[in-house]
Design an enzyme around this catalytic site. Structure first.
Site, mmCIF file in Angstrom:
data_model
loop_
_atom_site.group_PDB
_atom_site.id
_atom_site.type_symbol
_atom_site.label_atom_id
_atom_site.label_comp_id
_atom_site.label_asym_id
_atom_site.label_seq_id
_atom_site.Cartn_x
_atom_site.Cartn_y
_atom_site.Cartn_z
ATOM 1 N N ARG A 106 0.968 -1.144 0.017
ATOM 2 C CA ARG A 106 -0.097 -0.088 -0.159
ATOM 3 C C ARG A 106 0.961 1.140 -0.033
ATOM 4 O O ARG A 106 1.823 1.410 0.766
ATOM 5 C CB ARG A 106 -0.900 -0.012 1.086
ATOM 6 C CG ARG A 106 -1.611 1.480 1.455
ATOM 7 C CD ARG A 106 -2.776 1.305 2.455
ATOM 8 N NE ARG A 106 -3.943 0.617 1.915
ATOM 9 C CZ ARG A 106 -5.271 0.537 2.707
ATOM 10 N NH1 ARG A 106 -5.332 1.394 3.604
ATOM 11 N NH2 ARG A 106 -6.296 0.082 2.047
ATOM 12 N N HIS A 133 -7.645 0.932 -6.323
ATOM 13 C CA HIS A 133 -7.919 -0.039 -5.175
ATOM 14 C C HIS A 133 -8.307 -1.337 -5.449
ATOM 15 O O HIS A 133 -9.728 -1.727 -5.109
ATOM 16 C CB HIS A 133 -8.681 0.747 -3.875
ATOM 17 C CG HIS A 133 -8.493 0.296 -2.476
ATOM 18 N ND1 HIS A 133 -7.906 -0.687 -2.205
ATOM 19 C CD2 HIS A 133 -9.228 0.582 -1.406
ATOM 20 C CE1 HIS A 133 -7.978 -1.125 -1.065
ATOM 21 N NE2 HIS A 133 -8.799 -0.215 -0.589
ATOM 22 N N GLN A 136 -10.092 -4.151 -2.920
ATOM 23 C CA GLN A 136 -11.489 -3.451 -2.414
ATOM 24 C C GLN A 136 -12.653 -4.025 -3.256
ATOM 25 O O GLN A 136 -13.672 -4.516 -2.776
ATOM 26 C CB GLN A 136 -11.411 -1.880 -2.132
ATOM 27 C CG GLN A 136 -12.796 -1.249 -1.595
ATOM 28 C CD GLN A 136 -13.237 -1.512 -0.310
ATOM 29 O OE1 GLN A 136 -12.441 -1.662 0.673
ATOM 30 N NE2 GLN A 136 -14.385 -2.106 -0.293
ATOM 31 N N ASP A 227 -17.182 7.302 -1.151
ATOM 32 C CA ASP A 227 -15.982 7.309 -0.386
ATOM 33 C C ASP A 227 -15.266 8.364 0.147
ATOM 34 O O ASP A 227 -16.118 9.670 -0.220
ATOM 35 C CB ASP A 227 -14.797 6.777 -1.419
ATOM 36 C CG ASP A 227 -13.317 6.834 -0.852
ATOM 37 O OD1 ASP A 227 -13.308 6.459 0.297
ATOM 38 O OD2 ASP A 227 -12.321 6.922 -1.786
ATOM 39 N N CYS A 267 -16.372 1.878 0.901
ATOM 40 C CA CYS A 267 -15.239 0.976 1.400
ATOM 41 C C CYS A 267 -14.902 1.202 2.781
ATOM 42 O O CYS A 267 -13.946 0.232 3.203
ATOM 43 C CB CYS A 267 -14.261 1.528 0.225
ATOM 44 S SG CYS A 267 -13.836 3.103 0.435
ATOM 45 N N ARG A 295 -13.865 -8.409 2.593
ATOM 46 C CA ARG A 295 -12.484 -8.224 2.239
ATOM 47 C C ARG A 295 -11.720 -9.410 2.552
ATOM 48 O O ARG A 295 -10.844 -9.968 1.668
ATOM 49 C CB ARG A 295 -11.866 -6.883 3.146
ATOM 50 C CG ARG A 295 -12.491 -5.610 2.863
ATOM 51 C CD ARG A 295 -12.191 -5.029 1.273
ATOM 52 N NE ARG A 295 -10.826 -4.944 0.907
ATOM 53 C CZ ARG A 295 -9.905 -3.977 1.287
ATOM 54 N NH1 ARG A 295 -10.629 -3.093 1.952
ATOM 55 N NH2 ARG A 295 -8.665 -3.861 1.000
HETATM 56 N N1 NVA Z 1 -9.622 6.984 -1.236
HETATM 57 C C1 NVA Z 1 -9.551 6.444 0.078
HETATM 58 C C2 NVA Z 1 -9.871 4.997 0.242
HETATM 59 C C3 NVA Z 1 -9.491 4.326 1.520
HETATM 60 C C4 NVA Z 1 -9.600 3.002 1.730
HETATM 61 C C5 NVA Z 1 -8.125 6.779 0.374
HETATM 62 O O1 NVA Z 1 -7.412 6.638 -0.617
HETATM 63 O O2 NVA Z 1 -7.677 7.260 1.514
HETATM 64 N N1 CP Z 2 -11.392 0.138 2.708
HETATM 65 C C1 CP Z 2 -10.055 -0.061 3.144
HETATM 66 O O1 CP Z 2 -9.241 -0.285 2.411
HETATM 67 O O2 CP Z 2 -9.857 0.205 4.471
HETATM 68 P P1 CP Z 2 -8.728 0.192 5.195
HETATM 69 O O3 CP Z 2 -7.784 1.820 4.784
HETATM 70 O O4 CP Z 2 -8.800 0.465 6.717
HETATM 71 O O5 CP Z 2 -7.447 -0.839 4.817
#
Ligand code: NVA
Ligand code: CP
Length: 307
Positions: A106, A133, A136, A227, A267, A295
């Protein structure tokens, strides 16, 4: 179907049949878990899990998935490893690949995941970048399939930021023959290159749309998705974004424009009162916590099939 050794970087790396295969495996592993049937297909295997951004769901579900499959997940925080001190990604990739059977990452730049995959000769899984993502969205597809019995022909309306979630949902929808309508403020539209990719992947390019008005996107939708307005790494823009996104909220009124039995997904993490109201998040049309549970099952499928 054999997907062993493949990377999982964006959904556009996979065909419709391959995604259906992953969903079938997820469903099968989910029912095995519920029935208490052992499914330790990855005994002795390890997954390195590099996180340069925060996570609750992705981290815990992948680690648990590895454990249930008989293997182990190894959490690597960039600041506690040499990654935070500037060791090049191509070195990290080659070293980790000599220890582990797969690498989850990540991070911010999507390019970094591509670099990692170029140098690591084990499967690389994208656990979220600024661009996409995809893990997800496999869980999202599983949730939609469970609740609606199908994917094809369904309309998904996404309300909010044209971000990593919007991108991955557009690609998934295009591949799975769904209709995707994204509603976002002018300055926050999805990347035109991703829109183009999605339209190329779609059998009917007219089924992938970006509009301004939430009501227009939601009209006839079977799934409403949103989101956060401010993603990880954009914290300094939070105030400006809060103003720009006012009105891009899933609330009871917006739901009335959708199909009667439309389901609501997010998400998570959610900001109640911003992109979604508490009433809708906790309401009868929300499948958000089923989605979060999925998930785990979706990630098991990815690991089982790739590793
Ligand atoms: N768009 C959000 C998704 C979190 C799971 C982010 O990138 O922070
Ligand atoms: N939706 C998601 O990816 O959650 P986290 O950021 O908690 O992993």
């Amino acid at each position: 179907m054999n997907l062993r050794g493949r990377d999982y970087i964006t959904l556009s790396d996979f065909s419709k049949d391959e995604i259906w295969y992953l969903l079938q495996v997820a469903k099968d592993l989910k029912s095995k878990q519920k029935a208490g049937i052992p499914h330790q297909h990855l005994q002795g295997k390890t997954l390195a899990m590099i996180f340069k951004k925060s996570s609750t769901r992705t981290r815990v579900s992948f680690e648990t998935a590895m454990y249930h499959l008989g293997g182990t997940g190894i959490f690597i925080n960039e600041n506690d490893s040499q990654i935070g001190r500037g060791e090049p990604i191509e070195d990290t990739a080659r070293v980790l690949a000599r220890y582990v059977d797969g690498i989850l990452i990540r991070t911010f730049e999507h390019q970094e995941v591509l670099e990692l995959a170029k140098y690591a000769d084990v499967p690389v899984i994208n656990g979220l970048t600024d661009g996409y993502h995809p893990t997800q969205v496999l869980a999202d597809l599983l949730t939609i399939w469970e609740h609606k019995g199908t994917l094809e022909g369904l309309k998904l309306a996404y309300i909010g930021d044209g971000n990593n979630m919007a991108h991955s949902l557009m690609l998934a929808g295009a591949i799975m023959d769904m209709e995707v309508s994204i509603a976002c403020p002018k300055e926050y539209e999805p990347d035109p290159l991703v829109i183009q990719d999605a339209r190329l992947l779609a059998k009917n390019s007219g089924k992938i749309n970006v509009v301004c008005e939430p009501e227009e996107a939601v009209k006839g939708a079977h799934i409403l998705y949103t989101d956060v307005w401010t993603s990880m790494g954009q914290e300094e823009e939070a105030l400006r974004r809060r103003k720009a996104f006012a009105g891009y909220q899933i609330n009871k009124k917006l739901l009335t424009f959708a199909e009667k039995d439309a389901m609501v997904l997010h998400c998570l993490p959610a900001h109640r009162g911003e992109e979604i109201t508490a009433e809708v998040l906790e309401g009868s049309q929300s499948a958000i916590f089923d989605e979060a549970e999925n998930r785990l099952h979706a990630h098991k499928a990815i690991l089982d099939v790739l590793l």
